[in-house]
Motif scaffolding. Structure first.
Motif, PDB file in Angstrom:
ATOM      1  N   GLU A  73       0.836  -1.206   0.000  1.00 25.65           N
ATOM      2  CA  GLU A  73       0.000   0.000   0.000  1.00 25.65           C
ATOM      3  C   GLU A  73       0.867   1.251   0.000  1.00 25.65           C
ATOM      4  N   LYS A  74       1.925   1.233   0.767  1.00 27.79           N
ATOM      5  CA  LYS A  74       2.844   2.378   0.805  1.00 27.79           C
ATOM      6  C   LYS A  74       3.479   2.611  -0.566  1.00 27.79           C
ATOM      7  N   GLU A  75       3.754   1.525  -1.284  1.00 23.26           N
ATOM      8  CA  GLU A  75       4.332   1.660  -2.620  1.00 23.26           C
ATOM      9  C   GLU A  75       3.308   2.242  -3.594  1.00 23.26           C
ATOM     10  N   PHE A  76       2.039   1.844  -3.467  1.00 28.77           N
ATOM     11  CA  PHE A  76       0.972   2.426  -4.281  1.00 28.77           C
ATOM     12  C   PHE A  76       0.901   3.934  -4.053  1.00 28.77           C
ATOM     13  N   ILE A  77       1.023   4.337  -2.809  1.00 30.76           N
ATOM     14  CA  ILE A  77       0.960   5.762  -2.468  1.00 30.76           C
ATOM     15  C   ILE A  77       2.148   6.501  -3.078  1.00 30.76           C
ATOM     16  N   ARG A  78       3.340   5.942  -2.935  1.00 32.52           N
ATOM     17  CA  ARG A  78       4.534   6.563  -3.521  1.00 32.52           C
ATOM     18  C   ARG A  78       4.439   6.655  -5.036  1.00 32.52           C
ATOM     19  N   SER A  79       3.731   5.715  -5.661  1.00 32.65           N
ATOM     20  CA  SER A  79       3.617   5.675  -7.118  1.00 32.65           C
ATOM     21  C   SER A  79       2.479   6.540  -7.641  1.00 32.65           C
ATOM     22  N   GLY A  80       1.735   7.185  -6.723  1.00 26.52           N
ATOM     23  CA  GLY A  80       0.697   8.116  -7.146  1.00 26.52           C
ATOM     24  C   GLY A  80      -0.677   7.511  -7.345  1.00 26.52           C
ATOM     25  N   PHE A  81      -0.912   6.322  -6.793  1.00 34.40           N
ATOM     26  CA  PHE A  81      -2.211   5.669  -6.957  1.00 34.40           C
ATOM     27  C   PHE A  81      -3.059   5.814  -5.700  1.00 34.40           C
ATOM     28  N   THR A  82      -3.006   6.993  -5.104  1.00 32.00           N
ATOM     29  CA  THR A  82      -3.703   7.218  -3.842  1.00 32.00           C
ATOM     30  C   THR A  82      -5.204   7.036  -3.968  1.00 32.00           C
ATOM     31  N   GLU A  83      -5.809   7.608  -5.006  1.00 35.80           N
ATOM     32  CA  GLU A  83      -7.263   7.541  -5.137  1.00 35.80           C
ATOM     33  C   GLU A  83      -7.738   6.115  -5.391  1.00 35.80           C
ATOM     34  N   SER A  84      -7.015   5.379  -6.216  1.00 32.31           N
ATOM     35  CA  SER A  84      -7.374   3.976  -6.458  1.00 32.31           C
ATOM     36  C   SER A  84      -7.303   3.172  -5.167  1.00 32.31           C
ATOM     37  N   LEU A  85      -6.268   3.441  -4.368  1.00 31.59           N
ATOM     38  CA  LEU A  85      -6.127   2.747  -3.087  1.00 31.59           C
ATOM     39  C   LEU A  85      -7.263   3.115  -2.151  1.00 31.59           C
ATOM     40  N   ARG A  86      -7.616   4.398  -2.104  1.00 32.63           N
ATOM     41  CA  ARG A  86      -8.695   4.850  -1.224  1.00 32.63           C
ATOM     42  C   ARG A  86     -10.020   4.173  -1.588  1.00 32.63           C
ATOM     43  N   LEU A  87     -10.338   4.148  -2.872  1.00 33.87           N
ATOM     44  CA  LEU A  87     -11.597   3.549  -3.313  1.00 33.87           C
ATOM     45  C   LEU A  87     -11.638   2.053  -3.001  1.00 33.87           C
ATOM     46  N   SER A  88     -10.522   1.377  -3.207  1.00 29.09           N
ATOM     47  CA  SER A  88     -10.472  -0.061  -2.965  1.00 29.09           C
ATOM     48  C   SER A  88     -10.566  -0.380  -1.477  1.00 29.09           C
TER      49      SER A  88
ATOM     50  N   ASP B 162     -25.124   4.068  10.063  1.00 26.65           N
ATOM     51  CA  ASP B 162     -24.113   4.266   9.028  1.00 26.65           C
ATOM     52  C   ASP B 162     -22.734   3.968   9.594  1.00 26.65           C
ATOM     53  N   ILE B 163     -21.824   3.541   8.717  1.00 29.31           N
ATOM     54  CA  ILE B 163     -20.413   3.391   9.064  1.00 29.31           C
ATOM     55  C   ILE B 163     -19.596   4.102   7.998  1.00 29.31           C
ATOM     56  N   PHE B 164     -18.708   4.989   8.424  1.00 30.65           N
ATOM     57  CA  PHE B 164     -17.874   5.750   7.502  1.00 30.65           C
ATOM     58  C   PHE B 164     -16.404   5.515   7.816  1.00 30.65           C
ATOM     59  N   VAL B 165     -15.573   5.471   6.759  1.00 27.35           N
ATOM     60  CA  VAL B 165     -14.146   5.216   6.922  1.00 27.35           C
ATOM     61  C   VAL B 165     -13.351   6.155   6.026  1.00 27.35           C
ATOM     62  N   ASP B 166     -12.257   6.699   6.552  1.00 32.22           N
ATOM     63  CA  ASP B 166     -11.344   7.487   5.717  1.00 32.22           C
ATOM     64  C   ASP B 166      -9.938   7.390   6.281  1.00 32.22           C
ATOM     65  N   TRP B 167      -8.953   7.793   5.480  1.00 35.79           N
ATOM     66  CA  TRP B 167      -7.542   7.633   5.822  1.00 35.79           C
ATOM     67  C   TRP B 167      -6.760   8.909   5.540  1.00 35.79           C
ATOM     68  N   ASP B 168      -5.691   9.090   6.298  1.00 38.64           N
ATOM     69  CA  ASP B 168      -4.634  10.029   5.943  1.00 38.64           C
ATOM     70  C   ASP B 168      -3.423   9.161   5.644  1.00 38.64           C
ATOM     71  N   PHE B 169      -3.182   8.918   4.359  1.00 43.97           N
ATOM     72  CA  PHE B 169      -2.129   7.993   3.977  1.00 43.97           C
ATOM     73  C   PHE B 169      -0.749   8.519   4.330  1.00 43.97           C
ATOM     74  N   HIS B 170      -0.594   9.832   4.333  1.00 44.74           N
ATOM     75  CA  HIS B 170       0.719  10.411   4.642  1.00 44.74           C
ATOM     76  C   HIS B 170       1.144  10.096   6.079  1.00 44.74           C
ATOM     77  N   PHE B 171       0.199  10.198   7.017  1.00 42.25           N
ATOM     78  CA  PHE B 171       0.493   9.947   8.427  1.00 42.25           C
ATOM     79  C   PHE B 171       0.095   8.536   8.872  1.00 42.25           C
ATOM     80  N   ASP B 172      -0.447   7.725   7.932  1.00 43.62           N
ATOM     81  CA  ASP B 172      -0.859   6.353   8.238  1.00 43.62           C
ATOM     82  C   ASP B 172      -1.861   6.319   9.391  1.00 43.62           C
TER      83      ASP B 172
END
Length: 234
Positions: A169-184, A208-218
């Motif tokens: 996942e960290k490699e996906f983020i470094r490669s610029g696939f943040t949105e694809s990772l978020r959606l998945s 309801d259940i909601f989920v979100d991430w800050d990938f930079h700070f994990d």
């Protein structure tokens, strides 16, 4: 200005902001400022164009489009909270329940810290909630390095996870696939969070259940919207 007036003003502002940018605003908006968070809950929110995508069951396309728009709206929302409520927001997390036509924004107030969060986080079912969150996280990626949670009010439970990303996942983020990772991850994790399990633990219905991430700070936030106890609550 009184808290109720501030919340009402922020709710009105949010409804107009979404209407102007999405073509249709939510039917109702509920704002709650409970340190260390600001929550903005949207009900009956689905733009006319999105209705077509819902009929086609193309939910990820709706989420992708909304995510793009939110990147433009977040700075304006932060500025409005600073001027109207006199609070600074460190980050805003958001998620949607397309089928329920709902959405949630969670703003983290800058001046609060984890120690203050922990001091207000005790409730009887806390460990059982954490155990289920850890179990789900292990199945989806890995066990979090840290889990914390607190009730903001009688209908909102927020769970914070830290240190959950695996190397791929960290490699996906470094490669610029943040949105694809978020959606998945959004689809995967929400599919694994069984409302019935948490209803049994908490003794309340989960709306309801909601989920979100800050990938930079994990960091990730999971928010449960629970059945209200008062007739006038959402």
């Amino acid at each position: 200005m009184e808290a109720k007036s501030i919340n009402a003003e922020l709710a009105s502002y949010t409804a107009k902001l979404f209407r102007d940018n999405f073509g249709k605003g939510p039917q109702s908006v509920y704002v709650s400022i409970e340190h260390p968070f600001v929550t903005i809950y949207l009900r009956d929110f689905l733009a006319p164009m999105e209705r077509v995508l819902v009929r086609q069951e193309n939910f990820m396309k709706i989420e992708e489009t909304r995510d793009c728009l939110m990147q433009e709206l977040i700075p304006e929302i932060k500025a409005t909270l600073r001027v109207t409520a006199k609070i600074n927001i460190d980050n805003i997390y958001y998620d949607w329940s397309i089928k329920n036509r709902t959405g949630l924004l969670v703003g983290v107030i800058t001046e609060d810290n984890d120690e203050e969060l922990k001091s207000f986080s005790d409730y009887p079912q806390k460990q059982r909630v954490h155990d289920e969150i850890i179990k789900m996280s292990k199945q989806a990626e890995k066990a979090p390095e840290e889990v914390d949670s607190l009730y903001l009010n009688s209908r909102t439970l927020v769970v914070k996870r830290s240190g959950i990303l695996v190397e791929i996942e960290k490699e996906f983020i470094r490669s610029g696939f943040t949105e694809s990772l978020r959606l998945s991850k959004r689809k995967l994790e929400k599919g694994m969070l069984d409302p019935g399990t948490f209803e049994e633990i908490l003794g309340l219905n989960v709306l309801d259940i909601f989920v979100d991430w800050d990938f930079h700070f994990d960091i990730s936030y999971i928010t449960f919207i629970l059945k209200p106890q008062k007739k006038n609550s959402f």
